[in-house]
Design a protein around this motif. Structure first.
Motif, PDB file in Angstrom:
ATOM      1  N   VAL A 100       0.751  -1.086  -0.013  1.00 41.24           N
ATOM      2  CA  VAL A 100       0.028   0.003   0.079  1.00 41.24           C
ATOM      3  C   VAL A 100       0.768   1.026   0.010  1.00 41.24           C
ATOM      4  N   GLU A 101       2.099   1.092  -0.499  1.00 44.78           N
ATOM      5  CA  GLU A 101       3.015   2.220  -0.459  1.00 44.78           C
ATOM      6  C   GLU A 101       2.638   2.884  -1.754  1.00 44.78           C
ATOM      7  N   ASN A 102       3.055   4.214  -2.174  1.00 40.11           N
ATOM      8  CA  ASN A 102       2.954   4.928  -3.475  1.00 40.11           C
ATOM      9  C   ASN A 102       3.738   4.290  -4.140  1.00 40.11           C
ATOM     10  N   GLY A 103       3.711   4.385  -5.624  1.00 42.93           N
ATOM     11  CA  GLY A 103       4.565   3.946  -6.514  1.00 42.93           C
ATOM     12  C   GLY A 103       6.005   3.623  -6.482  1.00 42.93           C
ATOM     13  N   ALA A 104       6.337   4.973  -6.248  1.00 44.04           N
ATOM     14  CA  ALA A 104       7.989   5.215  -6.040  1.00 44.04           C
ATOM     15  C   ALA A 104       8.517   4.491  -4.880  1.00 44.04           C
ATOM     16  N   THR A 105       7.878   4.258  -3.798  1.00 40.14           N
ATOM     17  CA  THR A 105       8.441   3.799  -2.587  1.00 40.14           C
ATOM     18  C   THR A 105       8.405   2.283  -2.846  1.00 40.14           C
ATOM     19  N   THR A 106       7.297   1.840  -3.467  1.00 41.48           N
ATOM     20  CA  THR A 106       7.223   0.147  -3.785  1.00 41.48           C
ATOM     21  C   THR A 106       8.127  -0.100  -4.753  1.00 41.48           C
ATOM     22  N   ARG A 107       8.618   0.791  -5.623  1.00 39.92           N
ATOM     23  CA  ARG A 107       9.553   0.545  -6.714  1.00 39.92           C
ATOM     24  C   ARG A 107      11.112   0.354  -6.023  1.00 39.92           C
ATOM     25  N   ARG A 108      11.164   1.091  -5.035  1.00 37.10           N
ATOM     26  CA  ARG A 108      12.363   0.778  -4.427  1.00 37.10           C
ATOM     27  C   ARG A 108      12.356  -0.480  -3.400  1.00 37.10           C
ATOM     28  N   GLN A 109      11.305  -0.796  -2.964  1.00 37.47           N
ATOM     29  CA  GLN A 109      11.353  -2.123  -2.041  1.00 37.47           C
ATOM     30  C   GLN A 109      11.275  -3.272  -2.732  1.00 37.47           C
ATOM     31  N   CYS A 110      10.686  -3.489  -4.148  1.00 39.39           N
ATOM     32  CA  CYS A 110      10.575  -4.619  -4.694  1.00 39.39           C
ATOM     33  C   CYS A 110      10.507  -4.636  -6.221  1.00 39.39           C
ATOM     34  N   ALA A 111      11.201  -5.598  -6.774  1.00 45.17           N
ATOM     35  CA  ALA A 111      10.924  -5.353  -8.290  1.00 45.17           C
ATOM     36  C   ALA A 111       9.743  -5.847  -9.041  1.00 45.17           C
ATOM     37  N   VAL A 112       8.999  -6.508  -8.121  1.00 46.96           N
ATOM     38  CA  VAL A 112       7.569  -6.910  -8.650  1.00 46.96           C
ATOM     39  C   VAL A 112       6.379  -6.488  -7.677  1.00 46.96           C
ATOM     40  N   GLY A 113       6.453  -5.265  -7.216  1.00 41.91           N
ATOM     41  CA  GLY A 113       5.473  -4.552  -6.473  1.00 41.91           C
ATOM     42  C   GLY A 113       4.552  -3.725  -7.486  1.00 41.91           C
ATOM     43  N   CYS A 114       3.273  -3.895  -6.755  1.00 41.20           N
ATOM     44  CA  CYS A 114       2.193  -2.826  -7.627  1.00 41.20           C
ATOM     45  C   CYS A 114       2.682  -1.241  -7.422  1.00 41.20           C
ATOM     46  N   ILE A 115       2.848  -0.556  -8.539  1.00 41.44           N
ATOM     47  CA  ILE A 115       3.098   0.751  -8.484  1.00 41.44           C
ATOM     48  C   ILE A 115       1.775   1.555  -8.788  1.00 41.44           C
ATOM     49  N   SER A 116       0.750   1.215  -8.819  1.00 42.58           N
ATOM     50  CA  SER A 116      -0.578   1.603  -8.941  1.00 42.58           C
ATOM     51  C   SER A 116      -0.528   2.559 -10.234  1.00 42.58           C
ATOM     52  N   CYS A 117      -0.188   2.047 -11.233  1.00 44.83           N
ATOM     53  CA  CYS A 117      -0.012   2.948 -12.530  1.00 44.83           C
ATOM     54  C   CYS A 117      -1.545   2.919 -13.146  1.00 44.83           C
ATOM     55  N   ARG A 118      -2.345   2.122 -12.764  1.00 44.17           N
ATOM     56  CA  ARG A 118      -3.576   1.925 -13.278  1.00 44.17           C
ATOM     57  C   ARG A 118      -3.716   1.737 -14.750  1.00 44.17           C
ATOM     58  N   PHE A 156      -3.364   2.520  -3.574  1.00 45.94           N
ATOM     59  CA  PHE A 156      -2.112   2.276  -4.251  1.00 45.94           C
ATOM     60  C   PHE A 156      -1.638   0.859  -4.664  1.00 45.94           C
ATOM     61  N   VAL A 157      -2.724   0.141  -4.770  1.00 47.84           N
ATOM     62  CA  VAL A 157      -2.771  -1.446  -4.959  1.00 47.84           C
ATOM     63  C   VAL A 157      -3.954  -2.033  -5.787  1.00 47.84           C
ATOM     64  N   ALA A 158      -3.661  -2.674  -6.842  1.00 43.51           N
ATOM     65  CA  ALA A 158      -4.734  -2.913  -7.687  1.00 43.51           C
ATOM     66  C   ALA A 158      -5.392  -4.083  -6.939  1.00 43.51           C
ATOM     67  N   SER A 159      -6.744  -4.464  -7.202  1.00 41.85           N
ATOM     68  CA  SER A 159      -7.420  -5.433  -6.891  1.00 41.85           C
ATOM     69  C   SER A 159      -8.534  -5.743  -7.910  1.00 41.85           C
ATOM     70  N   ILE A 160      -8.792  -7.224  -8.049  1.00 42.95           N
ATOM     71  CA  ILE A 160      -9.590  -7.686  -8.922  1.00 42.95           C
ATOM     72  C   ILE A 160     -11.115  -8.068  -8.392  1.00 42.95           C
ATOM     73  N   ASP A 161     -12.004  -7.566  -8.684  1.00 43.78           N
ATOM     74  CA  ASP A 161     -13.330  -8.123  -8.292  1.00 43.78           C
ATOM     75  C   ASP A 161     -13.668  -9.440  -9.030  1.00 43.78           C
ATOM     76  N   GLN A 162     -13.684 -10.514  -8.502  1.00 40.05           N
ATOM     77  CA  GLN A 162     -13.798 -11.960  -8.825  1.00 40.05           C
ATOM     78  C   GLN A 162     -15.066 -12.280  -9.395  1.00 40.05           C
ATOM     79  N   ASN A 163     -16.270 -11.503  -8.804  1.00 37.59           N
ATOM     80  CA  ASN A 163     -17.300 -11.582  -9.466  1.00 37.59           C
ATOM     81  C   ASN A 163     -17.786 -11.065 -10.813  1.00 37.59           C
TER      82      ASN A 163
END
Lengths: 265, 194
Positions: free
Chosen positions: A203-221, A237-244
Motif C-alpha cells: 500500500v506504499e505509493n509507486g516510487a516507494t514500492t519500486r525501491r522495495q521490490c522488483a515486482v510490487g504494484c506501482i498503482s499505474c492504473r 496504491f494497490v490494484a485488486s480484482i473483483d472476482q465476481n
C-alpha cells in the motif's frame, strides 16, 4: 537404609494411584452425561482435519456449535458438498451449495525480487519474525516466507518457494487456516474459479514500492483502464480484482508492466 | 489460631502476599487467559473452586497418609497426583450436576491441573503447619487474590487494545510492562504490618 523404606512409599503411592483410578473410572460411569446424538452424526460429515478455519478449536467443537445452533450448518469451508447436504439433513435445514474457495498468497516478492533490510536468523516462524521490526523484507506488506502458513495447512497445499509462500490450488480446500495465521494478512480466500489475481498488496505509493521490490504494484492504473469488464480497481496504491465481475480475459495480466497480475488456476 | 487471626491470614493472602504480584505463582494463566475480563473471571472462579477443595483434600492426605508413615518428603508428588485426580473428578461432577457452572468454567477447569498456584497453596499450607480450617481458608483466599489480580489485569488489557503504542511495544511486550506496573502497585500492600 532398609528395604521397607522403599517398599512403603511405593506401596502407598501405588494404592493411592489405584484408588484414584478406580474412583475416576466409577465417577465417569456414574456421572456419565448423555450427549446429543446429532453431534457425532454431524462430526462424521465434517472433514476431521481439525484445521480451525471455521474459528472453532476443531471439528468436534464446530459439530457441537452447529447442533446448538451457534454456527450455521455450512460453516465449514473444507466440507464437501455432499457432506454439507448431509449435515443439513441432520439439522433439518436446506443448505445451499457452497462456493468453493481457495487460498491465494497476495505477494510475488521472493528472495530474488524483494529488497531485504537485515538478515533474520531467529525462530523459523513468521509471527516471531514479524515482531522483529515486521520481518526482514523492506516491504511492510510482503510475505515473510518462514512457513507459518505451511505448518498450519493440514492438506499439504502450501509451500515456500524461494522465500515466498505458494498455494497449490489443486490441493487447497479453502479452509482458511493459513489466512487466519498469516501475520501480514497476506493470504486471501478467493473463489476457486478465479482466473487472474493481483499478487501484491503493497500500500506504499509507486516510487516507494519500486525501491522495495522488483515486482510490487506501482498503482499505474494501466490494468484499471484496460479492463473491459470494469473488474480491476486501484485503491490505496494497490490494484485488486473483483472476482465476481472478472471474465477471465487476461488483458490486465498482459498489460501489467510489473507482471504481477498472474493466471492462478 | 482464633477467628480474628484467620481473617488476618486471609487478608494477607489476598493482598499483601498476593499469589501473582508478590509470589509470582500462576503467571502462565495470568498472562495467557487475561485478554477479556469475562474469561479472566471464569478462570479465576475455576481456580478458586479447585484451590479451596484441593486445600482440604491435600491437608487430609498429608496429615493422615504422609505424616504417619514419615513420607513428608514425597509431598510434591502426592499433591500433584491428588490435584490432577481431583480436577478430573470435579469436572465430571460439575458436568453432571451443575452444567451451568461447567459451561461457565469451560476449558479452564482441566487447565488448572497444571496451575502451579494450586500446588503452591497446598505446599504452603503444609509448610506453615496450618490446621484444617486454616488450610481451606488459605486456599480460598489465595485463589481470591489470584482472581482479583487476573480480573484487574484483564480489565487493563482490554482497554489497551484500543491504544496504538509504538510498534516495538505492541502486543506481548506491553502486556509484560503492564503486569510489572500492576505488581508495583500491589507492592504497596507490603507496607501493611500484620
Amino acid at each position: 537404609m532398609q528395604i521397607s523404606d522403599v517398599l512403603i512409599p511405593v506401596g502407598i503411592f501405588a494404592a493411592l494411584g489405584v484408588l484414584f483410578g478406580v474412583l475416576l473410572a466409577v465417577a465417569s460411569k456414574v456421572f456419565a452425561v448423555k450427549v446429543d446424538e446429532r453431534i457425532p452424526a454431524v462430526l462424521e460429515n465434517l472433514p476431521g482435519a481439525n484445521c480451525g478455519g471455521c474459528g472453532y478449536s476443531g471439528c468436534s467443537a464446530l459439530a457441537e456449535a452447529i447442533v446448538k445452533g451457534e454456527a450455521s450448518p455450512n460453516a465449514c469451508n473444507g466440507c464437501s458438498a455432499a457432506g454439507l447436504r448431509k449435515i443439513g439433513e441432520i439439522m433439518g435445514m436446506e443448505v445451499a451449495d457452497p462456493v468453493p474457495l481457495h487460498a491465494q498468497v497476495k505477494c510475488s516478492g521472493n528472495c530474488h525480487t524483494a529488497v531485504f533490510k537485515y538478515r533474520y536468523e531467529g525462530a523459523r516462524d513468521c509471527i516471531a519474525a514479524e515482531r522483529m521490526g515486521g520481518g526482514d523484507k523492506v516491504c511492510a506488506n510482503g510475505c515473510i516466507g518462514l512457513g507459518t502458513c505451511v505448518a498450519a495447512c493440514k492438506y499439504d497445499a502450501i509451500r515456500v518457494v524461494d522465500g515466498l509462500a505458494v498455494v497449490d490450488t489443486a490441493k487447497c480446500i479453502g479452509c482458511g487456516a493459513c489466512a487466519n495465521l498469516c501475520p501480514k494478512h497476506l493470504i486471501a480466500m478467493i473463489p476457486a474459479k478465479s482466473k487472474y489475481d493481483v499478487l501484491c498488496r503493497s500500500v506504499e505509493n509507486g516510487a516507494t514500492t519500486r525501491r522495495q521490490c522488483a515486482v510490487g504494484c506501482i498503482s499505474c492504473r494501466i490494468c484499471e483502464k484496460n479492463c473491459p469488464a470494469g473488474a480491476v480497481t486501484v485503491n490505496n496504491f494497490v490494484a485488486s480484482i473483483d472476482q465476481n465481475k472478472c471474465t477471465g480475459c487476461g488483458i490486465c495480466a498482459e498489460k501489467c508492466p510489473r507482471k504481477i497480475i498472474k493466471r492462478i488456476d | 489460631m482464633n477467628f480474628g487471626n484467620i481473617l488476618l491470614m486471609m487478608f494477607s493472602a489476598i493482598l499483601v502476599e498476593n499469589f501473582i504480584f508478590a509470589k509470582f505463582y500462576g503467571c502462565c494463566p495470568f498472562l495467557g487467559v487475561s485478554e477479556k475480563p469475562d474469561t479472566a473471571l471464569g478462570m479465576g472462579m475455576a481456580v478458586t473452586f479447585v484451590m479451596t477443595v484441593s486445600g482440604a483434600v491435600t491437608w487430609v492426605v498429608y496429615e493422615c497418609l504422609l505424616v504417619p508413615f514419615g513420607l513428608e518428603y514425597l509431598q510434591t508428588v502426592a499433591f500433584i497426583l491428588v490435584i490432577a485426580a481431583l480436577v478430573q473428578f470435579i469436572e465430571m461432577f460439575l458436568r453432571k450436576f451443575i452444567p451451568a457452572l461447567y459451561n461457565a468454567l469451560g476449558i479452564y477447569l482441566p487447565l488448572i491441573t497444571t496451575n502451579c498456584a494450586v500446588l503452591s497453596a497446598a505446599l504452603l499450607a503444609v509448610q506453615k503447619s496450618y490446621s484444617f480450617i486454616e488450610a481451606v481458608c488459605f486456599g480460598f483466599s489465595a485463589a481470591l487474590g489470584f482472581t482479583l489480580a487476573i480480573t484487574v489485569f484483564a480489565g487493563v488489557r482490554s482497554r489497551m487494545q484500543n491504544a496504538d503504542p509504538p510498534r516495538a511495544f505492541k502486543g506481548f511486550p506491553l502486556t509484560l510492562i503492564t503486569a510489572g506496573l500492576l505488581a508495583m502497585a500491589f507492592s504497596c500492600f507490603s507496607g501493611v504490618k500484620l
